[in-house]
Motif scaffolding. Structure first.
Motif, short mmCIF file in Angstrom:
data_model
loop_
_atom_site.label_atom_id
_atom_site.label_comp_id
_atom_site.label_asym_id
_atom_site.label_seq_id
_atom_site.Cartn_x
_atom_site.Cartn_y
_atom_site.Cartn_z
N TYR A 7 25.23 33.81 44.98
CA TYR A 7 26.25 34.66 44.71
C TYR A 7 25.62 35.85 43.66
CZ TYR A 7 29.36 31.49 46.89
OH TYR A 7 30.05 30.53 47.67
N THR A 10 25.60 39.71 44.93
CA THR A 10 26.81 40.00 44.95
C THR A 10 27.67 40.13 43.79
OG1 THR A 10 26.76 38.71 47.12
CG2 THR A 10 29.09 39.61 46.58
N LEU A 11 27.52 39.17 42.98
CA LEU A 11 28.22 39.29 41.67
C LEU A 11 27.66 40.63 40.86
CD1 LEU A 11 30.45 37.87 40.10
CD2 LEU A 11 28.77 36.42 38.89
N ARG A 13 26.42 43.14 41.88
CA ARG A 13 26.80 44.48 42.46
C ARG A 13 28.45 44.81 42.15
NH1 ARG A 13 23.58 42.83 47.00
NH2 ARG A 13 25.50 41.87 47.89
N TYR A 14 29.07 43.73 42.22
CA TYR A 14 30.46 43.82 41.90
C TYR A 14 30.70 44.29 40.50
CZ TYR A 14 34.91 42.12 40.40
OH TYR A 14 36.18 42.09 39.93
N ARG A 17 29.57 48.14 39.71
CA ARG A 17 30.77 48.90 40.09
C ARG A 17 31.65 48.81 39.01
NH1 ARG A 17 30.06 46.42 45.07
NH2 ARG A 17 31.97 45.59 44.94
N ARG A 18 32.19 47.83 38.45
CA ARG A 18 33.16 47.65 37.79
C ARG A 18 32.94 48.22 36.20
NH1 ARG A 18 37.77 44.03 37.90
NH2 ARG A 18 38.17 45.36 36.23
N PHE A 50 34.09 35.10 40.66
CA PHE A 50 34.73 36.34 40.63
C PHE A 50 35.77 36.52 39.67
CE2 PHE A 50 31.70 36.91 44.05
CZ PHE A 50 31.42 38.31 43.96
N THR A 54 35.66 38.82 36.27
CA THR A 54 36.51 39.72 36.17
C THR A 54 37.28 39.66 34.79
OG1 THR A 54 37.20 39.89 38.59
CG2 THR A 54 38.95 40.75 37.22
#
Length: 72
Positions: A7, A10-11, A13-14, A17-18, A50, A54
């Motif tokens: 993960y 992917t984490l 990249r997420y 973006r945030r 995630f 967040t």
């Protein structure tokens, strides 16, 4: 280690973006994985990671707002 390999990219990249900052995203991802290590068991790994990431972003945003208010 498997969780990280599966993960991490992917984490990050997420989070990039945030947050708009890859270095900051790496730090938040690292804290997310540290918290995962403290858990005995994760039933839904991706969802848990995630959600925690967040929440960490929200916490950081709140800290930033409070810092700005103190400086103003």
């Amino acid at each position: 280690e498997r969780l990280f390999r599966t993960y991490h990219d992917t984490l990050v990249r997420y989070l990039t973006r945030r947050l708009g900052d890859r270095d900051w995203a790496e730090e938040v991802a690292q804290e997310t994985f540290v918290r995962a290590l403290r858990q005995e068991r994760l039933t839904s790994e991706r969802a848990w990671l995630f959600a925690v990431a967040t929440n960490l972003v929200r916490d950081e945003a709140g800290k930033d707002v409070r810092r700005r208010r103190r400086l103003a």
